[in-house]
Design an enzyme around this catalytic site. Structure first.
Site, short mmCIF file in Angstrom:
data_model
loop_
_atom_site.label_atom_id
_atom_site.label_comp_id
_atom_site.label_asym_id
_atom_site.label_seq_id
_atom_site.Cartn_x
_atom_site.Cartn_y
_atom_site.Cartn_z
N PRO A 1 -3.77 17.79 -28.36
CA PRO A 1 -3.23 18.20 -29.65
C PRO A 1 -1.74 18.54 -29.63
CG PRO A 1 -4.64 19.91 -28.73
CD PRO A 1 -4.85 18.69 -27.89
N ASN A 2 -1.10 18.14 -30.70
CA ASN A 2 0.31 18.44 -30.98
C ASN A 2 1.30 17.61 -30.16
OD1 ASN A 2 -0.22 20.53 -32.97
ND2 ASN A 2 -0.96 21.75 -31.24
N ARG B 1 9.00 18.97 -31.71
CA ARG B 1 8.23 20.19 -31.45
C ARG B 1 8.91 21.03 -30.36
NH1 ARG B 1 2.80 20.42 -27.76
NH2 ARG B 1 2.30 22.60 -28.17
N TYR C 1 9.84 21.40 -24.77
CA TYR C 1 9.23 20.09 -24.50
C TYR C 1 10.21 18.91 -24.52
CZ TYR C 1 4.98 22.80 -25.28
OH TYR C 1 3.96 23.74 -25.20
N ASN D 1 -2.82 14.97 -20.21
CA ASN D 1 -2.15 16.17 -20.69
C ASN D 1 -3.00 16.67 -21.85
OD1 ASN D 1 -0.61 18.22 -21.66
ND2 ASN D 1 1.29 17.04 -21.86
N ALA E 1 -3.12 22.21 -25.41
CA ALA E 1 -3.76 23.53 -25.54
C ALA E 1 -5.23 23.52 -25.08
CB ALA E 1 -3.67 24.02 -26.98
N GLU F 1 -4.26 16.10 -13.78
CA GLU F 1 -3.81 16.95 -14.89
C GLU F 1 -2.29 17.02 -14.90
OE1 GLU F 1 -5.37 20.94 -14.65
OE2 GLU F 1 -3.93 21.70 -16.12
N HIS G 1 1.38 18.33 -17.21
CA HIS G 1 2.01 19.07 -18.31
C HIS G 1 3.51 18.86 -18.25
CE1 HIS G 1 -1.74 21.16 -19.09
NE2 HIS G 1 -1.84 21.32 -17.77
N ARG H 1 4.97 30.43 -18.03
CA ARG H 1 4.94 30.75 -19.46
C ARG H 1 3.94 31.88 -19.74
NH1 ARG H 1 4.39 25.47 -22.85
NH2 ARG H 1 4.99 26.95 -24.48
#
Ligand code: DQA
Length: 144
Positions: A9-10, A17, A22, A73, A76, A97, A99, A106
């Site tokens: 998502p996103n 964004r 990012y 990725n 969330a 995985e 990111h 963070r």
């Protein structure tokens, strides 16, 4: 080798964004870069994005027998989704995985990845380069 890139998502909003976190590169630009590198390496990729958890689950389920490796990725959903973790585990396709940001540097809720224990490994913190590193990691895995 066939590699499935999945984006949660996103990530369709990349470019605009929170660019301080990012970057300003769009997901389409990232896809083009990854596709070019994969082609050079003789690998075929499928590159998908969804804001819907169940759609990602279905794609993971369908990857069995169709792809050698998944690079994901999960955005969330990384931190919340037992369903994605179970799909990776049930399907058994080696999964990496990734990111863009360093999730460990963070907020605390981003430190926990529910899928990390069922993935081959995790790459994070290298911006769009995380995708190319994910590709390299995928290429390093021998097809089953
Ligand atoms: C992300 C990190 C996640 O914590 C966040 O929810 C995202 C993007 C990354 O690529 O840095 O949406 O997966």
């Amino acid at each position: 080798m066939k590699i499935l890139f999945l984006n949660g998502p996103n990530l369709n909003l990349l470019g605009t964004r929170e660019p301080e976190i990012y970057g300003r590169t769009t997901l389409a630009d990232i896809e083009a870069t990854v596709r070019a590198e994969a082609t050079k390496a003789g690998a075929a990729i499928d590159f998908r994005q969804s804001n819907v958890e169940g759609e990602l689950v279905t794609w993971i389920q369908q990857s069995k027998g169709a792809f050698d490796v998944i690079v994901i990725n999960a955005a969330a959903y990384t931190h919340t989704s037992v369903a994605l973790r179970d799909a990776i585990s049930a399907t058994g396709v080696p999964t990496i995985e990734i990111h863009l940001s360093n999730v460990h540097a963070r907020e605390e809720f981003r430190h926990k990845s529910l899928m990390a224990p069922v993935c081959k490994g995790q790459i994070c913190g290298f911006g769009q380069e995380s995708y190319l590193l994910g590709l390299q990691a995928a290429l390093s895995l021998k097809p089953n």
